[in-house]
Scaffold this active site. Structure first.
Site, PDB file in Angstrom:
ATOM      1  N   HIS A 250       0.686  -1.221  -0.077  1.00  0.00           N
ATOM      2  CA  HIS A 250       0.029   0.040   0.284  1.00  0.00           C
ATOM      3  C   HIS A 250       0.791   1.266  -0.160  1.00  0.00           C
ATOM      4  O   HIS A 250       2.033   1.382   0.041  1.00  0.00           O
ATOM      5  CB  HIS A 250      -0.956   0.160   1.297  1.00  0.00           C
ATOM      6  CG  HIS A 250      -0.113  -0.013   2.651  1.00  0.00           C
ATOM      7  ND1 HIS A 250       0.381  -0.884   3.146  1.00  0.00           N
ATOM      8  CD2 HIS A 250      -0.041   1.068   3.397  1.00  0.00           C
ATOM      9  CE1 HIS A 250       1.065  -0.592   4.213  1.00  0.00           C
ATOM     10  NE2 HIS A 250       0.723   0.852   4.541  1.00  0.00           N
TER      11      HIS A 250
ATOM     12  N   ASP B 190       0.381   4.990   1.999  1.00  0.00           N
ATOM     13  CA  ASP B 190      -0.200   5.415   3.125  1.00  0.00           C
ATOM     14  C   ASP B 190      -1.009   6.637   2.615  1.00  0.00           C
ATOM     15  O   ASP B 190      -0.454   7.545   1.474  1.00  0.00           O
ATOM     16  CB  ASP B 190       0.938   5.886   4.282  1.00  0.00           C
ATOM     17  CG  ASP B 190       1.384   4.827   5.004  1.00  0.00           C
ATOM     18  OD1 ASP B 190       0.813   3.802   5.004  1.00  0.00           O
ATOM     19  OD2 ASP B 190       2.415   5.093   5.597  1.00  0.00           O
TER      20      ASP B 190
ATOM     21  N   HIS C  27       4.641   0.122   0.484  1.00  0.00           N
ATOM     22  CA  HIS C  27       5.489  -0.606   1.300  1.00  0.00           C
ATOM     23  C   HIS C  27       4.401  -1.640   1.909  1.00  0.00           C
ATOM     24  O   HIS C  27       3.393  -1.684   1.745  1.00  0.00           O
ATOM     25  CB  HIS C  27       5.985   0.284   2.460  1.00  0.00           C
ATOM     26  CG  HIS C  27       4.975   0.994   3.243  1.00  0.00           C
ATOM     27  ND1 HIS C  27       4.474   2.124   2.799  1.00  0.00           N
ATOM     28  CD2 HIS C  27       4.297   0.674   4.423  1.00  0.00           C
ATOM     29  CE1 HIS C  27       3.608   2.507   3.722  1.00  0.00           C
ATOM     30  NE2 HIS C  27       3.543   1.823   4.607  1.00  0.00           N
TER      31      HIS C  27
ATOM     32  N   ARG D 253       4.539   5.751  14.276  1.00  0.00           N
ATOM     33  CA  ARG D 253       4.355   6.382  13.316  1.00  0.00           C
ATOM     34  C   ARG D 253       3.941   7.674  12.968  1.00  0.00           C
ATOM     35  O   ARG D 253       2.670   7.886  13.727  1.00  0.00           O
ATOM     36  CB  ARG D 253       3.557   5.487  12.150  1.00  0.00           C
ATOM     37  CG  ARG D 253       3.915   5.722  10.944  1.00  0.00           C
ATOM     38  CD  ARG D 253       2.954   4.890  10.037  1.00  0.00           C
ATOM     39  NE  ARG D 253       1.645   5.850   9.659  1.00  0.00           N
ATOM     40  CZ  ARG D 253       0.784   5.124   8.709  1.00  0.00           C
ATOM     41  NH1 ARG D 253       0.872   4.020   8.336  1.00  0.00           N
ATOM     42  NH2 ARG D 253      -0.592   5.885   8.760  1.00  0.00           N
TER      43      ARG D 253
HETATM   44  C1  SIN Z   1       2.954   0.914   7.948  1.00  0.00           C
HETATM   45  O1  SIN Z   1       2.227   0.273   6.881  1.00  0.00           O
HETATM   46  O2  SIN Z   1       2.679   2.190   7.978  1.00  0.00           O
HETATM   47  C2  SIN Z   1       3.609   0.159   8.790  1.00  0.00           C
HETATM   48  C3  SIN Z   1       4.820  -0.477   8.153  1.00  0.00           C
HETATM   49  C4  SIN Z   1       5.391  -1.471   9.310  1.00  0.00           C
HETATM   50  O3  SIN Z   1       4.880  -1.910  10.284  1.00  0.00           O
HETATM   51  O4  SIN Z   1       6.426  -2.045   8.717  1.00  0.00           O
END
Ligand code: SIN
Length: 275
Positions: free
Chosen positions: A93, A95, A249, A264
Site C-alpha cells: 500500500h 499511506d 510498502h 508512526r
Molecule cells: C505501515 O504500513 O505504515 C507500517 C509498516 C510496518 O509496520 O512495517
C-alpha cells in the site's frame, strides 16, 4: 554521517546521524529526496523529538484510523502483540492515498522489534513506471483512478482482528474516496511514477469493472518485481522514513508469538498532478 545505498533502485541506510541535530537536517533531507526510503540507524529519541523531526518536513497529518499513543495523540501505534495474528499494513500500500491531499511521508520509529523477522519491504514506483513499455506508459498516463478507505478501515472490517482488538478504529470516518492520476509527476523530483496500490485503489475511471481489474492487476504484478524493491531489517531505535508519492510498502508478518511496536508520524503532502 555515512549514507549507503541499499539496492540498485531504492533506499539508503544512514549511520552516525542524530535526527535531533538541526545541522544534519539538510543532509538527511537530501538523502530522502534522492533515495525515497531512508533508514536512520540507532536513534535514542522521545516521542516529542520524533514529532519535532517530522515537523521539519511539514505539518503533521494525524491518521484517523490507527490507535494513537496515549500520551501523544499525533503519533499512531503500529503494534502486534504475541497473541495477535494480523499485522497492520500487511498488504502492499501507499499511506493515505485515499485522501484528496495524500500524506507526503511517513516516519516510523522502532520501539520494540522481534528477535527475527518483522521487516518492511518497499517498492519504487518510479522504477516500476520506467520499466513499462512506452505504449503502456502512454496508455496508463492518460488515466485516473479512485482510491478508498472504506473497504480497509470502514464498517466492512468491523469483524477483522485489528478492529476487534482496537488497533484500528473510527470506522465512521472511512467515508472518503479520492481520484488521482494513475501516473503522477513527483512533486519534488519531477520524476514520473505509478500511483495505484493494491490496498486502496478500487477502480480506474472510465473503464468497465472487468477492464479496470485487468489493468490494475497487471500493474500490481509488475510492481511486485523484486528489482524495484528494498527491505529494511529493523533494530530497536531505527527511524525509517519513506516518500508516499514514490513508493509502496508492506509489513512482513513472519514473527508469530513475538511483539513488535512502532510509532508512526505522517507528514502532510500536496495534491498530485499527472505526469
Ligand atoms: C505501515 O504500513 O505504515 C507500517 C509498516 C510496518 O509496520 O512495517
Amino acid at each position: 554521517m555515512e549514507i549507503k545505498q541499499l539496492t540498485g533502485g531504492l533506499g539508503a541506510e544512514i549511520i552516525g546521524a542524530d535526527i535531533r541535530n538541526a545541522a544534519q537536517f539538510a543532509a538527511i533531507h537530501e538523502a530522502f529526496a534522492e533515495h525515497s526510503v531512508i533508514v536512520i540507524r540507532a536513534q535514542s529519541i522521545t516521542p516529542d523529538e520524533h514529532l519535532a523531526f517530522a515537523e521539519r518536513f511539514g505539518a503533521i497529518n494525524v491518521n484517523r484510523f490507527f490507535k494513537p499513543v496515549e500520551s501523544h495523540p499525533r503519533i499512531a501505534m503500529v503494534f502486534k502483540d504475541r497473541d495477535q495474528t494480523k499485522v497492520i499494513g500487511e498488504q502492499w500500500h501507499t499511506d493515505h492515498s485515499y485522501d484528496d491531499i495524500p500524506a507526503m511521508c511517513s516516519i516510523l520509529h522502532a520501539i520494540e522489534v522481534p528477535q527475527t523477522g518483522g521487516d518492511t519491504v518497499f517498492a519504487s514506483m518510479g522504477m516500476a513506471y520506467e520499466h513499462l513499455s512506452p505504449v503502456m506508459q502512454e496508455f496508463v498516463g492518460g488515466l485516473r483512478a479512485w482510491h478508498s478507505s472504506r473497504h480497509a478501515f470502514g464498517v466492512a472490517v468491523a469483524e477483522a482482528e485489528t478492529a476487534k482488538d482496537g488497533r484500528i478504529g473510527n470506522a465512521a470516518a472511512a467515508t472518503q474516496d479520492a481520484l488521482h492520476p494513475v501516473v503522477i509527476r513527483h512533486p519534488l523530483s519531477g520524476r514520473a511514477g505509478l500511483y495505484v496500490n493494491p490496498d486502496f485503489t478500487t477502480r480506474i475511471e472510465g473503464l468497465s469493472e472487468e477492464e479496470s481489474d485487468a489493468i490494475l492487476q497487471m500493474l500490481f504484478r509488475h510492481c511486485e518485481r523484486p528489482e524495484f524493491h528494498c527491505r529494511i531489517r529493523w533494530q530497536a531505535g531505527d527511524v525509517t522514513m519513506w516518500d508516499n508519492r514514490a513508493t509502496w510498502h508492506k509489513a512482513i508478518n513472519d514473527y508469530p508469538g513475538q511483539r513488535r511496536l512502532m510509532h508512526r508520524v505522517t507528514v502532510e503532502g500536496c495534491a498530485l498532478d499527472a505526469a
